[in-house]
Design a protein around this motif. Structure first.
Motif, mmCIF file in Angstrom:
data_model
loop_
_atom_site.group_PDB
_atom_site.id
_atom_site.type_symbol
_atom_site.label_atom_id
_atom_site.label_comp_id
_atom_site.label_asym_id
_atom_site.label_seq_id
_atom_site.Cartn_x
_atom_site.Cartn_y
_atom_site.Cartn_z
ATOM 1 N N TRP A 30 -10.210 -52.511 8.723
ATOM 2 C CA TRP A 30 -11.143 -52.930 9.771
ATOM 3 C C TRP A 30 -10.853 -54.322 10.320
ATOM 4 C CZ3 TRP A 30 -14.409 -57.059 8.827
ATOM 5 C CH2 TRP A 30 -14.772 -57.325 7.517
ATOM 6 N N ASP A 125 -17.542 -53.268 15.184
ATOM 7 C CA ASP A 125 -17.232 -51.928 15.684
ATOM 8 C C ASP A 125 -16.114 -51.301 14.848
ATOM 9 O OD1 ASP A 125 -19.131 -52.266 17.687
ATOM 10 O OD2 ASP A 125 -17.635 -52.659 19.263
ATOM 11 N N SER A 126 -15.088 -52.093 14.559
ATOM 12 C CA SER A 126 -13.972 -51.623 13.743
ATOM 13 C C SER A 126 -14.447 -51.301 12.331
ATOM 14 C CB SER A 126 -12.876 -52.699 13.711
ATOM 15 O OG SER A 126 -11.792 -52.278 12.942
ATOM 16 N N SER A 129 -16.161 -47.937 12.243
ATOM 17 C CA SER A 129 -15.201 -46.831 12.289
ATOM 18 C C SER A 129 -14.587 -46.562 10.920
ATOM 19 C CB SER A 129 -14.081 -47.128 13.290
ATOM 20 O OG SER A 129 -14.575 -47.155 14.592
ATOM 21 N N VAL A 130 -14.195 -47.609 10.240
ATOM 22 C CA VAL A 130 -13.607 -47.456 8.890
ATOM 23 C C VAL A 130 -14.658 -46.942 7.925
ATOM 24 C CG1 VAL A 130 -12.534 -48.695 6.963
ATOM 25 C CG2 VAL A 130 -11.797 -49.161 9.318
ATOM 26 N N ALA A 132 -17.210 -45.059 8.509
ATOM 27 C CA ALA A 132 -17.495 -43.645 8.784
ATOM 28 C C ALA A 132 -16.462 -42.712 8.142
ATOM 29 C CB ALA A 132 -17.553 -43.397 10.296
ATOM 30 N N LYS A 133 -15.235 -43.215 7.953
ATOM 31 C CA LYS A 133 -14.161 -42.397 7.362
ATOM 32 C C LYS A 133 -14.033 -42.580 5.854
ATOM 33 C CE LYS A 133 -11.587 -43.089 11.585
ATOM 34 N NZ LYS A 133 -10.554 -43.946 12.150
#
Length: 134
Positions: A30, A125-126, A129-130, A132-133
């Motif tokens: 991230w 934001d980054s 995203s990380v 969520a995975k």
């Protein structure tokens, strides 16, 4: 001088948010730094380092963890390009299956406030995203 405070809610329990924030394998993703360049010694007095690639070339960043309360608070420093040091603070509030993170940075010169705030939003934001995975 200005302060910025950004509050974000993440759809994950605080233990997972803390892990993705503090473990080097996730931090590298991230933060946008190659894993071999990342060090995260998350303890009071421990250091962190990462090298990021910018349009101007590679930039080594780093600092010291000042306060670490697992799953609750993290305060750390980051060296600024002018040789000064900024202090960042994140608090983590457990809301069951959600976590609120409040990111705070003090003492931002007026001329850097907009860019600093935009950069913080980009990083969060980054991070989302990380997370969520993960």
């Amino acid at each position: 001088m200005n302060d910025i405070t950004i509050t974000r809610a993440f759809d994950a329990p605080v233990a997972k948010v803390w892990t993705v924030w503090t473990e080097r394998e996730y931090f590298a993703q991230w933060f946008g730094a190659p894993l071999p360049t990342v060090v995260c010694d998350v303890r009071p007095g421990g250091t962190w380092r990462a090298t990021v690639t910018t349009p101007q070339g590679e930039m080594a960043l780093g600092g010291t963890y000042r306060d670490v309360v697992p799953h609750e608070r993290l305060a750390w420093t980051m060296g600024a390009p002018d040789g000064s040091e900024v202090v960042l603070d994140a608090t983590f509030t457990d809301h069951g299956d959600k976590t609120e993170v409040v990111l705070h940075q003090a003492g931002i010169p007026d001329e850097h406030r907009a860019a600093t705030e935009a950069g913080a939003h980009h990083i969060l934001d980054s991070f989302a995203s990380v997370l969520a995975k993960a």
